[in-house]
Write an enzyme that holds these catalytic residues in place. Sequence first.
Site, PDB file in Angstrom:
ATOM      1  N   ARG A  25       0.813  -1.222   0.000  1.00  0.00           N
ATOM      2  CA  ARG A  25       0.000   0.000   0.000  1.00  0.00           C
ATOM      3  C   ARG A  25       0.838   1.259   0.000  1.00  0.00           C
ATOM      4  O   ARG A  25       0.393   2.327  -0.389  1.00  0.00           O
ATOM      5  CB  ARG A  25      -0.904   0.024   1.247  1.00  0.00           C
ATOM      6  CG  ARG A  25      -1.855  -1.132   1.351  1.00  0.00           C
ATOM      7  CD  ARG A  25      -2.429  -1.206   2.753  1.00  0.00           C
ATOM      8  NE  ARG A  25      -1.370  -1.392   3.754  1.00  0.00           N
ATOM      9  CZ  ARG A  25      -1.575  -1.404   5.068  1.00  0.00           C
ATOM     10  NH1 ARG A  25      -2.786  -1.223   5.547  1.00  0.00           N
ATOM     11  NH2 ARG A  25      -0.561  -1.594   5.899  1.00  0.00           N
ATOM     12  N   ASN A  48       3.230  20.767  20.941  1.00  0.00           N
ATOM     13  CA  ASN A  48       2.398  21.205  19.820  1.00  0.00           C
ATOM     14  C   ASN A  48       2.792  20.438  18.571  1.00  0.00           C
ATOM     15  O   ASN A  48       3.963  20.090  18.403  1.00  0.00           O
ATOM     16  CB  ASN A  48       2.628  22.693  19.507  1.00  0.00           C
ATOM     17  CG  ASN A  48       2.449  23.566  20.716  1.00  0.00           C
ATOM     18  OD1 ASN A  48       1.351  23.665  21.239  1.00  0.00           O
ATOM     19  ND2 ASN A  48       3.533  24.169  21.177  1.00  0.00           N
ATOM     20  N   ARG A  61      11.031  29.440   3.931  1.00  0.00           N
ATOM     21  CA  ARG A  61      10.619  29.982   5.245  1.00  0.00           C
ATOM     22  C   ARG A  61      11.841  29.898   6.154  1.00  0.00           C
ATOM     23  O   ARG A  61      12.299  28.797   6.474  1.00  0.00           O
ATOM     24  CB  ARG A  61       9.458  29.171   5.820  1.00  0.00           C
ATOM     25  CG  ARG A  61       8.225  29.126   4.905  1.00  0.00           C
ATOM     26  CD  ARG A  61       7.144  28.244   5.488  1.00  0.00           C
ATOM     27  NE  ARG A  61       6.062  28.029   4.553  1.00  0.00           N
ATOM     28  CZ  ARG A  61       4.779  28.366   4.759  1.00  0.00           C
ATOM     29  NH1 ARG A  61       4.420  28.928   5.888  1.00  0.00           N
ATOM     30  NH2 ARG A  61       3.854  28.111   3.845  1.00  0.00           N
ATOM     31  N   HIS A  64      13.650  31.035  11.467  1.00  0.00           N
ATOM     32  CA  HIS A  64      12.734  31.379  12.549  1.00  0.00           C
ATOM     33  C   HIS A  64      13.207  30.786  13.886  1.00  0.00           C
ATOM     34  O   HIS A  64      13.694  29.666  13.933  1.00  0.00           O
ATOM     35  CB  HIS A  64      11.343  30.830  12.236  1.00  0.00           C
ATOM     36  CG  HIS A  64      10.702  31.498  11.048  1.00  0.00           C
ATOM     37  ND1 HIS A  64       9.371  31.376  10.739  1.00  0.00           N
ATOM     38  CD2 HIS A  64      11.223  32.298  10.096  1.00  0.00           C
ATOM     39  CE1 HIS A  64       9.091  32.077   9.664  1.00  0.00           C
ATOM     40  NE2 HIS A  64      10.211  32.637   9.240  1.00  0.00           N
ATOM     41  N   LYS A  74      12.484  21.651  18.039  1.00  0.00           N
ATOM     42  CA  LYS A  74      11.571  21.199  16.983  1.00  0.00           C
ATOM     43  C   LYS A  74      12.046  19.886  16.391  1.00  0.00           C
ATOM     44  O   LYS A  74      13.255  19.659  16.246  1.00  0.00           O
ATOM     45  CB  LYS A  74      11.516  22.236  15.848  1.00  0.00           C
ATOM     46  CG  LYS A  74      11.101  23.615  16.292  1.00  0.00           C
ATOM     47  CD  LYS A  74      11.143  24.640  15.166  1.00  0.00           C
ATOM     48  CE  LYS A  74      10.827  26.027  15.708  1.00  0.00           C
ATOM     49  NZ  LYS A  74      10.928  27.098  14.714  1.00  0.00           N
ATOM     50  N   HIS A 121      15.535  27.813  12.517  1.00  0.00           N
ATOM     51  CA  HIS A 121      15.205  26.773  11.540  1.00  0.00           C
ATOM     52  C   HIS A 121      14.604  27.409  10.284  1.00  0.00           C
ATOM     53  O   HIS A 121      13.880  28.404  10.361  1.00  0.00           O
ATOM     54  CB  HIS A 121      14.178  25.799  12.168  1.00  0.00           C
ATOM     55  CG  HIS A 121      13.530  24.914  11.173  1.00  0.00           C
ATOM     56  ND1 HIS A 121      12.208  25.046  10.796  1.00  0.00           N
ATOM     57  CD2 HIS A 121      14.044  23.895  10.442  1.00  0.00           C
ATOM     58  CE1 HIS A 121      11.928  24.128   9.897  1.00  0.00           C
ATOM     59  NE2 HIS A 121      13.019  23.425   9.658  1.00  0.00           N
ATOM     60  N   TYR A 134       5.792  19.610  11.991  1.00  0.00           N
ATOM     61  CA  TYR A 134       6.642  19.935  13.135  1.00  0.00           C
ATOM     62  C   TYR A 134       6.043  19.366  14.404  1.00  0.00           C
ATOM     63  O   TYR A 134       4.840  19.487  14.605  1.00  0.00           O
ATOM     64  CB  TYR A 134       6.672  21.438  13.443  1.00  0.00           C
ATOM     65  CG  TYR A 134       6.977  22.367  12.347  1.00  0.00           C
ATOM     66  CD1 TYR A 134       8.264  22.841  12.183  1.00  0.00           C
ATOM     67  CD2 TYR A 134       5.975  22.823  11.503  1.00  0.00           C
ATOM     68  CE1 TYR A 134       8.539  23.745  11.191  1.00  0.00           C
ATOM     69  CE2 TYR A 134       6.254  23.716  10.502  1.00  0.00           C
ATOM     70  CZ  TYR A 134       7.539  24.178  10.344  1.00  0.00           C
ATOM     71  OH  TYR A 134       7.828  25.075   9.369  1.00  0.00           O
ATOM     72  N   LYS A 169       7.379  39.230   5.985  1.00  0.00           N
ATOM     73  CA  LYS A 169       8.151  39.217   7.245  1.00  0.00           C
ATOM     74  C   LYS A 169       9.558  38.672   7.000  1.00  0.00           C
ATOM     75  O   LYS A 169      10.546  39.230   7.469  1.00  0.00           O
ATOM     76  CB  LYS A 169       7.397  38.354   8.272  1.00  0.00           C
ATOM     77  CG  LYS A 169       8.064  38.250   9.619  1.00  0.00           C
ATOM     78  CD  LYS A 169       7.220  37.461  10.615  1.00  0.00           C
ATOM     79  CE  LYS A 169       7.339  35.971  10.427  1.00  0.00           C
ATOM     80  NZ  LYS A 169       6.612  35.190  11.455  1.00  0.00           N
ATOM     81  N   ASP A 170       9.649  37.582   6.262  1.00  0.00           N
ATOM     82  CA  ASP A 170      10.955  36.970   6.016  1.00  0.00           C
ATOM     83  C   ASP A 170      11.802  37.831   5.060  1.00  0.00           C
ATOM     84  O   ASP A 170      13.011  37.962   5.247  1.00  0.00           O
ATOM     85  CB  ASP A 170      10.799  35.560   5.444  1.00  0.00           C
ATOM     86  CG  ASP A 170      10.340  34.557   6.504  1.00  0.00           C
ATOM     87  OD1 ASP A 170      10.077  34.980   7.646  1.00  0.00           O
ATOM     88  OD2 ASP A 170      10.241  33.362   6.173  1.00  0.00           O
TER      89      ASP A 170
HETATM   90  C1  TDO Z   1       4.753  29.631  14.004  1.00  0.00           C
HETATM   91  C2  TDO Z   1       3.280  29.855  14.361  1.00  0.00           C
HETATM   92  C3  TDO Z   1       2.537  30.740  13.622  1.00  0.00           C
HETATM   93  N1  TDO Z   1       1.235  30.963  13.928  1.00  0.00           N
HETATM   94  C4  TDO Z   1       0.470  31.886  13.105  1.00  0.00           C
HETATM   95  C5  TDO Z   1       1.007  33.308  13.052  1.00  0.00           C
HETATM   96  C6  TDO Z   1       0.662  33.773  11.649  1.00  0.00           C
HETATM   97  O1  TDO Z   1      -0.630  34.342  11.625  1.00  0.00           O
HETATM   98  C7  TDO Z   1       0.631  32.506  10.818  1.00  0.00           C
HETATM   99  C8  TDO Z   1       1.855  32.332   9.931  1.00  0.00           C
HETATM  100  O2  TDO Z   1       3.012  32.511  10.747  1.00  0.00           O
HETATM  101  P1  TDO Z   1       4.450  32.585  10.087  1.00  0.00           P
HETATM  102  O3  TDO Z   1       4.407  33.473   8.894  1.00  0.00           O
HETATM  103  O4  TDO Z   1       5.438  32.907  11.154  1.00  0.00           O
HETATM  104  O5  TDO Z   1       4.624  31.076   9.620  1.00  0.00           O
HETATM  105  P2  TDO Z   1       5.918  30.391   9.018  1.00  0.00           P
HETATM  106  O6  TDO Z   1       6.703  31.384   8.230  1.00  0.00           O
HETATM  107  O7  TDO Z   1       5.515  29.156   8.339  1.00  0.00           O
HETATM  108  O8  TDO Z   1       6.738  30.034  10.339  1.00  0.00           O
HETATM  109  C9  TDO Z   1       7.341  28.792  10.521  1.00  0.00           C
HETATM  110  O9  TDO Z   1       8.596  28.787   9.865  1.00  0.00           O
HETATM  111  C10 TDO Z   1       9.389  27.643  10.039  1.00  0.00           C
HETATM  112  C11 TDO Z   1      10.722  27.881   9.356  1.00  0.00           C
HETATM  113  C12 TDO Z   1       9.487  27.188  11.451  1.00  0.00           C
HETATM  114  O10 TDO Z   1      10.516  26.715  11.933  1.00  0.00           O
HETATM  115  C13 TDO Z   1       8.208  27.222  12.228  1.00  0.00           C
HETATM  116  O11 TDO Z   1       8.401  26.969  13.598  1.00  0.00           O
HETATM  117  C14 TDO Z   1       7.504  28.529  12.019  1.00  0.00           C
HETATM  118  O12 TDO Z   1       8.246  29.574  12.619  1.00  0.00           O
HETATM  119  O13 TDO Z   1       0.525  31.423  11.744  1.00  0.00           O
HETATM  120  C15 TDO Z   1       0.638  30.321  15.001  1.00  0.00           C
HETATM  121  O14 TDO Z   1      -0.559  30.532  15.279  1.00  0.00           O
HETATM  122  N2  TDO Z   1       1.370  29.430  15.735  1.00  0.00           N
HETATM  123  C16 TDO Z   1       2.665  29.164  15.456  1.00  0.00           C
HETATM  124  O15 TDO Z   1       3.320  28.339  16.155  1.00  0.00           O
END
Ligand code: TDO
Length: 177
Positions: A25, A48, A61, A64, A74, A121, A134, A169-170
């Site tokens: 499968r 989480n 991405r 962070h 993580k 990361h 994650y 943001k990035d």
């Molecule tokens: C990271 C995170 C974001 N959010 C929300 C905030 C925002 O509105 C939306 C998107 O957030 P970001 O743009 O920061 O998502 P993103 O750029 O995907 O951030 C991620 O990047 C990678 C590299 C990692 O290592 C992760 O831990 C996380 O930081 O999600 C949460 O609710 N909980 C979380 O743990």
Amino acid sequence: MSIQVTPLKVDGSYLLTTPFFSDHRGGFGVQWEKNLLDEANIVFRPENANHSYNWTAGTLRAFHYQSPPNCQAKLVSCVAGKIWDVVVDLRSGSPTLHQWAASELAAGDSRSHYIPAGCAHGFVTLEDHSTVAYLIEGTYVAAASAVVRWNDPTLAVPWPVTNPILSDKDRNAPFIR
Ligand SMILES: Cc1cn([C@H]2C[C@H](O)[C@@H](COP(=O)(O)OP(=O)(O)O[C@H]3O[C@@H](C)C(=O)[C@@H](O)[C@H]3O)O2)c(=O)[nH]c1=O
């Protein structure tokens, strides 16, 4: 069941290969099991589980992290598609401060990156529809979350893309001072 633990260049980070049971499968993969990691002396207590879906190849991405006292550890796996995953050491006093390590992670390869607390990361997708899963130790604290610019010259990470898709943001993240 056993786990293969490969230490990476960043102190305390690992490439983990966990059991994968293949059949006609597809397969069943063990992403994380407390006892397996405990036996490998990696004490990781996730609180989480998150995932990140990416429409296209070339989505990046990075880098962070959450600042002390809200650092997170993580365990990162790719559950669809393929990514190039990077850990960066931002821990002051670490013997590998500002060093990085990268591995390709793909769906079905049963490989994960363990990112220790205090490290940053990031990843870039190598295929469309790549999905990253994650497990996270530590809670999300928006005010503590921070980013280092993906192409920071101090880190000089050789990303396998030149013009990635980034969040605002990035794209505007600070460089390491
Ligand atoms: C990271 C995170 C974001 N959010 C929300 C905030 C925002 O509105 C939306 C998107 O957030 P970001 O743009 O920061 O998502 P993103 O750029 O995907 O951030 C991620 O990047 C990678 C590299 C990692 O290592 C992760 O831990 C996380 O930081 O999600 C949460 O609710 N909980 C979380 O743990």
